[in-house]
Design a protein around this motif. Structure first.
Motif, PDB file in Angstrom:
ATOM      1  N   GLU A   5      -1.503   8.093   3.266  1.00 32.74           N
ATOM      2  CA  GLU A   5      -2.909   7.909   2.907  1.00 32.74           C
ATOM      3  C   GLU A   5      -3.026   7.646   1.407  1.00 32.74           C
ATOM      4  O   GLU A   5      -2.405   8.336   0.593  1.00 32.74           O
ATOM      5  CB  GLU A   5      -3.726   9.165   3.256  1.00 32.74           C
ATOM      6  N   GLN A   6      -3.830   6.641   1.078  1.00 34.48           N
ATOM      7  CA  GLN A   6      -4.022   6.285  -0.326  1.00 34.48           C
ATOM      8  C   GLN A   6      -5.466   5.859  -0.526  1.00 34.48           C
ATOM      9  O   GLN A   6      -6.005   5.079   0.263  1.00 34.48           O
ATOM     10  CB  GLN A   6      -3.065   5.142  -0.706  1.00 34.48           C
ATOM     11  N   CYS A  89       1.717   2.820  -2.895  1.00 37.47           N
ATOM     12  CA  CYS A  89       2.798   3.784  -2.750  1.00 37.47           C
ATOM     13  C   CYS A  89       3.572   3.413  -1.482  1.00 37.47           C
ATOM     14  O   CYS A  89       3.037   2.759  -0.585  1.00 37.47           O
ATOM     15  CB  CYS A  89       2.276   5.205  -2.679  1.00 37.47           C
ATOM     16  N   ALA A  90       4.832   3.809  -1.449  1.00 38.94           N
ATOM     17  CA  ALA A  90       5.665   3.490  -0.291  1.00 38.94           C
ATOM     18  C   ALA A  90       6.727   4.567  -0.141  1.00 38.94           C
ATOM     19  O   ALA A  90       7.122   5.197  -1.128  1.00 38.94           O
ATOM     20  CB  ALA A  90       6.314   2.112  -0.459  1.00 38.94           C
ATOM     21  N   MET A  91       7.214   4.755   1.054  1.00 40.04           N
ATOM     22  CA  MET A  91       8.218   5.787   1.271  1.00 40.04           C
ATOM     23  C   MET A  91       9.046   5.480   2.519  1.00 40.04           C
ATOM     24  O   MET A  91       8.618   4.699   3.371  1.00 40.04           O
ATOM     25  CB  MET A  91       7.570   7.163   1.367  1.00 40.04           C
ATOM     26  N   GLY A 103       1.370   2.709   1.651  1.00 39.45           N
ATOM     27  CA  GLY A 103      -0.028   3.081   1.615  1.00 39.45           C
ATOM     28  C   GLY A 103      -0.874   1.816   1.569  1.00 39.45           C
ATOM     29  O   GLY A 103      -0.346   0.712   1.408  1.00 39.45           O
ATOM     30  N   SER A 104      -2.174   1.979   1.705  1.00 39.58           N
ATOM     31  CA  SER A 104      -3.054   0.808   1.780  1.00 39.58           C
ATOM     32  C   SER A 104      -3.335   0.189   0.409  1.00 39.58           C
ATOM     33  O   SER A 104      -3.860  -0.911   0.325  1.00 39.58           O
ATOM     34  CB  SER A 104      -4.375   1.186   2.448  1.00 39.58           C
ATOM     35  N   GLY A 105      -2.949   0.902  -0.676  1.00 38.22           N
ATOM     36  CA  GLY A 105      -3.112   0.332  -2.003  1.00 38.22           C
ATOM     37  C   GLY A 105      -4.385   0.786  -2.697  1.00 38.22           C
ATOM     38  O   GLY A 105      -5.421   0.963  -2.056  1.00 38.22           O
ATOM     39  N   THR A 106      -4.294   0.989  -4.014  1.00 43.07           N
ATOM     40  CA  THR A 106      -5.455   1.313  -4.856  1.00 43.07           C
ATOM     41  C   THR A 106      -5.664   0.174  -5.834  1.00 43.07           C
ATOM     42  O   THR A 106      -4.744  -0.189  -6.567  1.00 43.07           O
ATOM     43  CB  THR A 106      -5.238   2.619  -5.640  1.00 43.07           C
TER      44      THR A 106
ATOM     45  N   GLY B  42      -3.918  -2.796   5.162  1.00 37.26           N
ATOM     46  CA  GLY B  42      -2.847  -2.737   4.169  1.00 37.26           C
ATOM     47  C   GLY B  42      -1.600  -3.438   4.671  1.00 37.26           C
ATOM     48  O   GLY B  42      -1.665  -4.351   5.487  1.00 37.26           O
ATOM     49  N   LEU B  43      -0.456  -2.980   4.187  1.00 39.15           N
ATOM     50  CA  LEU B  43       0.831  -3.579   4.558  1.00 39.15           C
ATOM     51  C   LEU B  43       1.355  -2.915   5.820  1.00 39.15           C
ATOM     52  O   LEU B  43       1.634  -1.720   5.836  1.00 39.15           O
ATOM     53  CB  LEU B  43       1.862  -3.362   3.446  1.00 39.15           C
TER      54      LEU B  43
END
Lengths: 112, 114
Positions: A5-6, A89-91, A103-106, B42-43
């Motif tokens: 979640e972002q 963010c990514a993991m 994440g969906s991005g900010t 998103g991605l």
């Protein structure tokens, strides 16, 4: 519930401010954490890459990982207009074969 | 060295048609992953190919398919296009797999379905 979640923002701050970007996640198996920056009409580019918990600093950027809280952050010091972009963010889990979850991005805007 | 190249950059298709997108990875990279990026979702991971084999697959319908050639170049195909398939399709390559520090994205193909 999404795995990552972002807050999508947009976030607008004045030049020179400290920016804090955050993500939470639900899968405790994630071990590798990344932050990507994406400019308009471009693909994401890797900014920071961290393994497990702790802090990592690179110039004006600091990445923090708190695995106990399932929370990661990116801090940008002395923000510049050129930092205006979408931050993702990514993991992923441990295996190099495991897929990366984003994440969906900010969306961040730095006002001159 | 050359980055990840995606062609075409822009594409407009009609509902019901099919489309093929191409990705040329960085020389020496054997893993290619595909993502769909939309403002709402998103991605989202589509699939990953490693040495011509699909290694991971996301939660997309069977209309989405891909393949990888012996030179590591990859294509993805979407059949029976729907309006909701309009998105930026991104390809990323890496040496061995989803290694965060070796994952390089292309600039994407922007697909519009009308």
């Amino acid at each position: 519930q999404k795995e990552v979640e972002q807050d999508p923002g947009p976030l607008s701050v004045p030049e020179g401010a400290i920016v804090s970007l955050n993500c939470t996640y639900s899968n405790s198996a994630f071990q590798y954490f990344m932050w990507y920056r994406q400019y308009s009409r471009k693909g994401p580019e890797l900014l920071m890459y961290t393994y497990s918990s702790g802090n990592k600093e690179d110039g004006r950027f600091t990445a923090q990982v708190d695995k106990s809280s399932k929370y990661i952050s990116l801090f940008i010091r002395d923000s510049q207009p050129s930092d205006s972009a979408t931050y993702l963010c990514a993991m992923r889990r441990g295996s190099s074969a495991s897929k990366i979850i984003f994440g969906s991005g900010t969306r961040l805007s730095i006002r001159p | 060295k050359a980055g990840v190249t995606q062609t075409p950059r822009y594409l407009i298709k009609t509902r019901g048609q099919q489309v093929t997108l191409s990705c040329s990875p960085i020389s020496g990279h054997r893993s290619v992953s595909w993502y769909q990026q939309t403002p709402g979702q998103g991605l989202q991971f589509l699939f990953e190919y490693f040495s011509e084999t699909q290694r991971n697959k996301g939660n997309f319908p069977g209309r989405f398919s891909g393949r990888q050639f012996s030179n590591s170049r990859s294509e993805m195909n979407v059949s029976t296009l729907e309006l909701g398939d309009s998105a930026l399709y991104l390809c990323a390559s890496s040496l061995e797999g989803a290694s965060g520090d070796g994952y390089t994205f292309g600039s994407g193909t922007r697909l519009t379905v009308v």
